[in-house]
Motif scaffolding. Structure first.
Motif, PDB file in Angstrom:
ATOM      1  N   LYS A 129     -12.316  11.575  49.584  1.00 16.17           N
ATOM      2  CA  LYS A 129     -13.212  12.711  49.775  1.00 16.17           C
ATOM      3  C   LYS A 129     -14.254  12.340  50.827  1.00 16.17           C
ATOM      4  N   ASN A 130     -14.444  13.216  51.790  1.00 12.96           N
ATOM      5  CA  ASN A 130     -15.313  12.841  52.899  1.00 12.96           C
ATOM      6  C   ASN A 130     -16.610  13.612  52.920  1.00 12.96           C
ATOM      7  N   ILE A 131     -17.634  12.992  53.505  1.00 15.34           N
ATOM      8  CA  ILE A 131     -18.858  13.764  53.678  1.00 15.34           C
ATOM      9  C   ILE A 131     -18.579  14.852  54.706  1.00 15.34           C
ATOM     10  N   SER A 132     -19.260  15.974  54.572  1.00 16.45           N
ATOM     11  CA  SER A 132     -18.967  17.073  55.469  1.00 16.45           C
ATOM     12  C   SER A 132     -19.986  17.110  56.604  1.00 16.45           C
ATOM     13  N   THR A 133     -19.540  16.719  57.804  1.00 16.84           N
ATOM     14  CA  THR A 133     -20.403  16.814  58.975  1.00 16.84           C
ATOM     15  C   THR A 133     -19.596  17.536  60.047  1.00 16.84           C
ATOM     16  N   ILE A 134     -20.292  17.996  61.094  1.00 16.44           N
ATOM     17  CA  ILE A 134     -19.561  18.698  62.157  1.00 16.44           C
ATOM     18  C   ILE A 134     -18.573  17.732  62.788  1.00 16.44           C
ATOM     19  N   GLN A 135     -19.034  16.510  62.998  1.00 24.19           N
ATOM     20  CA  GLN A 135     -18.194  15.486  63.603  1.00 24.19           C
ATOM     21  C   GLN A 135     -16.896  15.331  62.807  1.00 24.19           C
ATOM     22  N   ASN A 136     -17.098  15.316  61.501  1.00 24.72           N
ATOM     23  CA  ASN A 136     -15.996  15.163  60.589  1.00 24.72           C
ATOM     24  C   ASN A 136     -15.024  16.350  60.655  1.00 24.72           C
ATOM     25  N   ARG A 137     -15.606  17.527  60.768  1.00 21.90           N
ATOM     26  CA  ARG A 137     -14.752  18.725  60.843  1.00 21.90           C
ATOM     27  C   ARG A 137     -13.980  18.746  62.160  1.00 21.90           C
ATOM     28  N   ILE A 138     -14.612  18.276  63.244  1.00 24.81           N
ATOM     29  CA  ILE A 138     -13.903  18.235  64.525  1.00 24.81           C
ATOM     30  C   ILE A 138     -12.749  17.241  64.433  1.00 24.81           C
ATOM     31  N   PHE A 139     -12.982  16.165  63.686  1.00 24.24           N
ATOM     32  CA  PHE A 139     -11.900  15.196  63.519  1.00 24.24           C
ATOM     33  C   PHE A 139     -10.709  15.862  62.833  1.00 24.24           C
ATOM     34  N   LYS A 140     -10.989  16.715  61.845  1.00 21.30           N
ATOM     35  CA  LYS A 140      -9.902  17.431  61.162  1.00 21.30           C
ATOM     36  C   LYS A 140      -9.149  18.306  62.153  1.00 21.30           C
ATOM     37  N   VAL A 141      -9.899  18.975  63.047  1.00 17.42           N
ATOM     38  CA  VAL A 141      -9.262  19.835  64.049  1.00 17.42           C
ATOM     39  C   VAL A 141      -8.372  18.974  64.949  1.00 17.42           C
ATOM     40  N   LEU A 142      -8.904  17.824  65.355  1.00 23.25           N
ATOM     41  CA  LEU A 142      -8.143  16.927  66.227  1.00 23.25           C
ATOM     42  C   LEU A 142      -6.840  16.524  65.559  1.00 23.25           C
ATOM     43  N   LEU A 143      -6.943  16.207  64.289  1.00 20.32           N
ATOM     44  CA  LEU A 143      -5.769  15.793  63.511  1.00 20.32           C
ATOM     45  C   LEU A 143      -4.735  16.921  63.480  1.00 20.32           C
ATOM     46  N   THR A 144      -5.211  18.139  63.237  1.00 20.25           N
ATOM     47  CA  THR A 144      -4.311  19.282  63.124  1.00 20.25           C
ATOM     48  C   THR A 144      -3.663  19.609  64.468  1.00 20.25           C
ATOM     49  N   VAL A 145      -4.494  19.643  65.528  1.00 17.79           N
ATOM     50  CA  VAL A 145      -3.968  19.986  66.853  1.00 17.79           C
ATOM     51  C   VAL A 145      -2.917  18.955  67.278  1.00 17.79           C
ATOM     52  N   GLU A 146      -3.219  17.690  67.014  1.00 20.91           N
ATOM     53  CA  GLU A 146      -2.305  16.626  67.396  1.00 20.91           C
ATOM     54  C   GLU A 146      -0.980  16.758  66.640  1.00 20.91           C
ATOM     55  N   LEU A 147      -1.069  17.074  65.352  1.00 24.50           N
ATOM     56  CA  LEU A 147       0.146  17.206  64.549  1.00 24.50           C
ATOM     57  C   LEU A 147       0.975  18.392  65.031  1.00 24.50           C
ATOM     58  N   MET A 148       0.311  19.504  65.282  1.00 21.02           N
ATOM     59  CA  MET A 148       0.997  20.713  65.764  1.00 21.02           C
ATOM     60  C   MET A 148       1.681  20.421  67.096  1.00 21.02           C
ATOM     61  N   ALA A 149       0.925  19.757  68.013  1.00 18.99           N
ATOM     62  CA  ALA A 149       1.480  19.479  69.334  1.00 18.99           C
ATOM     63  C   ALA A 149       2.723  18.606  69.212  1.00 18.99           C
ATOM     64  N   SER A 150       2.678  17.589  68.353  1.00 23.81           N
ATOM     65  CA  SER A 150       3.833  16.701  68.207  1.00 23.81           C
ATOM     66  C   SER A 150       5.027  17.457  67.636  1.00 23.81           C
ATOM     67  N   ILE A 151       4.751  18.294  66.620  1.00 20.89           N
ATOM     68  CA  ILE A 151       5.858  19.037  65.996  1.00 20.89           C
ATOM     69  C   ILE A 151       6.473  20.010  67.007  1.00 20.89           C
ATOM     70  N   PHE A 152       5.618  20.742  67.724  1.00 21.19           N
ATOM     71  CA  PHE A 152       6.152  21.706  68.697  1.00 21.19           C
ATOM     72  C   PHE A 152       6.856  21.010  69.850  1.00 21.19           C
ATOM     73  N   ASP A 153       6.409  19.801  70.163  1.00 18.70           N
ATOM     74  CA  ASP A 153       7.081  19.028  71.208  1.00 18.70           C
ATOM     75  C   ASP A 153       8.527  18.777  70.781  1.00 18.70           C
ATOM     76  N   LEU A 154       8.675  18.358  69.524  1.00 17.89           N
ATOM     77  CA  LEU A 154      10.018  18.078  69.006  1.00 17.89           C
ATOM     78  C   LEU A 154      10.875  19.347  68.984  1.00 17.89           C
ATOM     79  N   VAL A 155      10.248  20.438  68.516  1.00 16.90           N
ATOM     80  CA  VAL A 155      10.989  21.711  68.414  1.00 16.90           C
ATOM     81  C   VAL A 155      11.465  22.142  69.806  1.00 16.90           C
ATOM     82  N   THR A 156      10.562  22.012  70.794  1.00 14.03           N
ATOM     83  CA  THR A 156      10.960  22.467  72.134  1.00 14.03           C
ATOM     84  C   THR A 156      12.021  21.550  72.740  1.00 14.03           C
ATOM     85  N   VAL A 157      11.958  20.252  72.397  1.00 13.47           N
ATOM     86  CA  VAL A 157      13.017  19.353  72.877  1.00 13.47           C
ATOM     87  C   VAL A 157      14.367  19.864  72.370  1.00 13.47           C
TER      88      VAL A 157
END
Ligand code: C2E
Ligand code: CA
Ligand code: CA
Length: 642
Positions: free
Chosen positions: A26-54
């Motif tokens: 469980k993490n403390i909730s800070t903006i920095q922390n929330r941006i990290f979550k976004v980074l994690l999600t965007v990175e995962l989506m990009a990798s998955i879509f990369d595979l799908v498009t391949v």
């Protein structure tokens, strides 16, 4: 083109593993922390879509041209977005965005907007990519621009990290820099060999580095207690301050824990600390409870005036003893409430108020609450300044030791003196030891100060040949904190050996509080030092509660009657009786007696009649510097009283 998908698979695995670890803790909730979550999600989506498009590029007939377009647009949009999110994350760490100028904002937004616009509109103009009639995927003439945009944001992240490097640890700057180099190599390699598909892997490594160096939840947790720590507290409050969100903090300390640790051991103390943490965690959400180090906790609330129930629950709990397997102890918890922005506008002031407020509350009996105000902040700031002055004085040898002669009734001359520390500051003037010694005790500086005084006294005895001039010993005050050090006796003996002094030339003064607070350790220290011939005086007799118990329990040789006891006896009959019978009782117990604060002849006369052995006070002499003390001795020698 024959795409190599291994890097993408590795990227997905790395991101998913970090994601699971991140969400489970469980993490403390800070903006920095929330941006990290976004980074994690965007990175995962990009990798998955990369595979799908391949897959869809390899088997173009598996779906329609429209779906081809949509999948590639989503993939490229995500791919383009990741370095920007990374950059924004870095900016959040250095708290830059709140104060960004328009030009800076443009530098952040323009490149990504152009990139995303070109990607989304690519089905129309085909500048980034294009799907042919037979559904073949073809790079457009501006595809390289996406690499340039990625490099731009990675470069900017590096630039800001170096420019604001004091926001990061060295390790963190190294992580970001390694990553920049790594990214440049990979993006260039990818541009030359587009079939390698390595960029998502590079991003996943960035996410990993950030996770380990900046975002690891373990950095913010106090594992043993199940709460967050001081770093987390500072991070969360700083963010609330940046966003100007009002909040309040309830700070508290478990009082008496030092004594408990000393008397009952670290393990028992930790158990009590854990029980207290559990009490707080039962009252509010975990995200709001912080362990601030020592024996202190803080609860954070964004709503105001909500403390009554929490405070009364804590007070109720402290009205009954805490239990461990072996002991039951009654404790108290002084508390302090600080409100932002009413009481303080900066984190440093909030911390100062919590510190000073708790100390202030601690002066009141029971489990009291102090509400911060301007007065308290002023006091706290002065304390903070005094700490700096003391540090400077220690470093630059600005402390001085004065000596107040002690007169022997029997020998009718000075036989000793009490060493008293002095601190003078250009701006603050004379600062009384009554003010700075308690501050030094609270933050540990007293150990260094105590060592300094002891060394100075030994040097003085040795260099001025005091023993040959009729001075039998010098009294040195020991603080509670010094008495708690199990190595105290070794340190003192070592210093005396250094100056080749006989051990009987030092007498140590200890107050009753010091004796009670450090029982076991103190007795060990006293026994060891007495073996060598160093005597002890019980200081401030008559100010505490049960001085007699201390006289009985500890091997004191001398008792110093406090000045208040002497003074009140002069104008109060009851106090006079108390003084008279105290003296008789202490003499009966075989103690030597010193009366302190003797300011007038009639006091000396009376005390002599009652049986006091030694006098110290302004009537004889104020505390004076070493040279003046020697002059007084010389005068005495001249008058032939030696
Ligand atoms: P204390 O140990 O009770 O020291 C005696 C205090 O009474 C000294 O104050 C001394 O100047 C003052 N005094 C002595 N005779 C008279 C008198 O006739 N009239 C009046 N009005 N005052 C008298 P000082 O030097 O301000 O020290 C205050 C306290 O600071 C000391 O109380 C002691 O607790 C602490 N302190 C001073 N030097 C040291 C030190 O080197 N180490 C430690 N741990 N504490 C120290
Ligand atoms: Ca003293
Ligand atoms: Ca005293």
């Amino acid at each position: 083109m024959n795409y190599i998908i291994h890097y993408d698979i590795a990227a997905i695995i790395v991101t998913v593993v970090i994601g699971i670890h991140f969400y489970l803790k469980k993490n403390i909730s800070t903006i920095q922390n929330r941006i990290f979550k976004v980074l994690l999600t965007v990175e995962l989506m990009a990798s998955i879509f990369d595979l799908v498009t391949v897959f869809t590029i390899r088997y173009p007939m598996c779906t329609t041209r429209l779906v081809h377009y949509i999948l590639n647009v989503v993939y490229l949009a995500m791919f383009n977005l990741t370095p920007v999110v990374y950059f924004i994350y870095i900016l959040k760490v250095i708290k830059k965005t709140a104060s960004s100028s328009r030009k800076e904002k443009l530098l952040i937004i323009a490149p990504i907007s152009i990139g995303e616009l070109l990607i989304i509109t690519s089905p129309i103009h085909g500048l980034i990519f294009h799907i042919s009639q037979n559904r073949e995927y073809i790079h457009g003439s501006l595809f390289w621009l996406l690499y340039v945009i990625s490099l731009y944001y990675v470069g900017m992240s590096q630039y800001y990290t170096i420019k604001f490097r004091n926001f990061f640890s060295r390790g963190q700057v190294a992580s970001v820099s390694c990553y920049t180099v790594f990214c440049f190599v990979i993006i260039i390699a990818q541009a030359i060999r587009p079939n390698l598909l390595m960029t998502q892997f590079a991003v996943s490594i960035a996410v990993l580095l950030i996770y380990f160096s900046l975002e690891n939840p373990l950095n913010y947790e106090e594992k043993e207690l199940g709460t967050y720590n001081k770093t987390a507290f500072e991070k969360v409050t700083l963010e609330l301050i940046y966003s100007e969100t009002p909040f309040q903090v309830l700070g508290m300390e478990i009082e008496g824990m030092r004594y408990i640790t000393d008397a009952l051991g670290v393990e028992n103390a930790n158990r009590l600390l854990k029980q207290f943490a559990e009490l707080l965690l039962g009252l509010v959400d975990k995200e709001k409870v912080f362990f601030m180090g020592g024996y202190r906790f803080a609860i954070l609330s964004e709503r105001s005036g909500n403390w009554d129930t929490i405070i009364s629950e804590i007070q109720e709990r402290f009205s009954v003893p805490f239990l461990t397997d072996t002991v039951s102890v009654t404790m108290s918890a002084p508390m302090c409430v600080v409100a932002y922005p009413e009481n303080a506008k900066r984190l440093a002031d909030i911390m100062t108020l919590l510190d000073t407020g708790i100390v202030e509350a601690n002066q009141i009996a029971g489990t009291p609450v102090v509400y911060a105000n301007d007065e308290l902040l002023k006091k706290g700031r002065r304390e903070a300044e005094i700490v700096q002055i003391m540090k400077y004085a220690l470093h630059e040898h600005k402390f001085e030791v004065y000596y107040q002669p002690i007169y022997s009734v029997e020998k009718k001359r000075y036989v000793s003196a009490e060493a008293l520390i002095r601190l003078r500051h250009e701006e603050f003037g004379f600062i009384s030891p009554e003010e700075f010694i308690p501050i030094a005790e609270r933050n540990g500086l007293i150990l260094e100060i105590g060592e300094f005084v002891f060394c100075e006294v030994c040097r003085f005895i040795s260099e001025a040949h005091l023993l040959e001039r009729g001075i039998e010993y010098i009294d040195v005050n020991l603080s509670v904190v010094q008495c708690m050090q199990s190595t105290l006796y070794m340190q003192l003996l070592e210093i005396m050996n250094r100056f080749r002094l006989p051990y009987h030339c030092i007498n140590l003064e200890i107050t009753e509080t010091a004796a009670v607070m450090s029982q076991e350790t103190l007795i060990e220290n006293m026994d060891k030092l007495r073996e060598y011939g160093i005597n002890f005086s019980l200081d401030d007799y008559g100010t505490g509660f049960a001085n007699t118990a201390a006289v009985v329990k500890y091997p004191f040789h001398t008792v110093k009657l406090d000045k208040s006891m002497i003074w009140s006896a002069m104008d109060d009959r009851k106090a006079m009786a108390a003084l008279k019978y105290s003296i008789a009782m202490l003499k009966e117990m075989g103690m030597e007696l010193i009366a302190e604060g003797v300011e007038e002849f009639r006091q000396a006369q009376l005390l002599e009649e009652m049986g006091c052995d030694f006098f110290q006070g302004y009537y004889y002499s104020r505390p004076v510097c070493g040279a003046e003390f020697l002059a007084k001795l010389a005068e005495m020698e001249k008058q032939g009283s030696i």
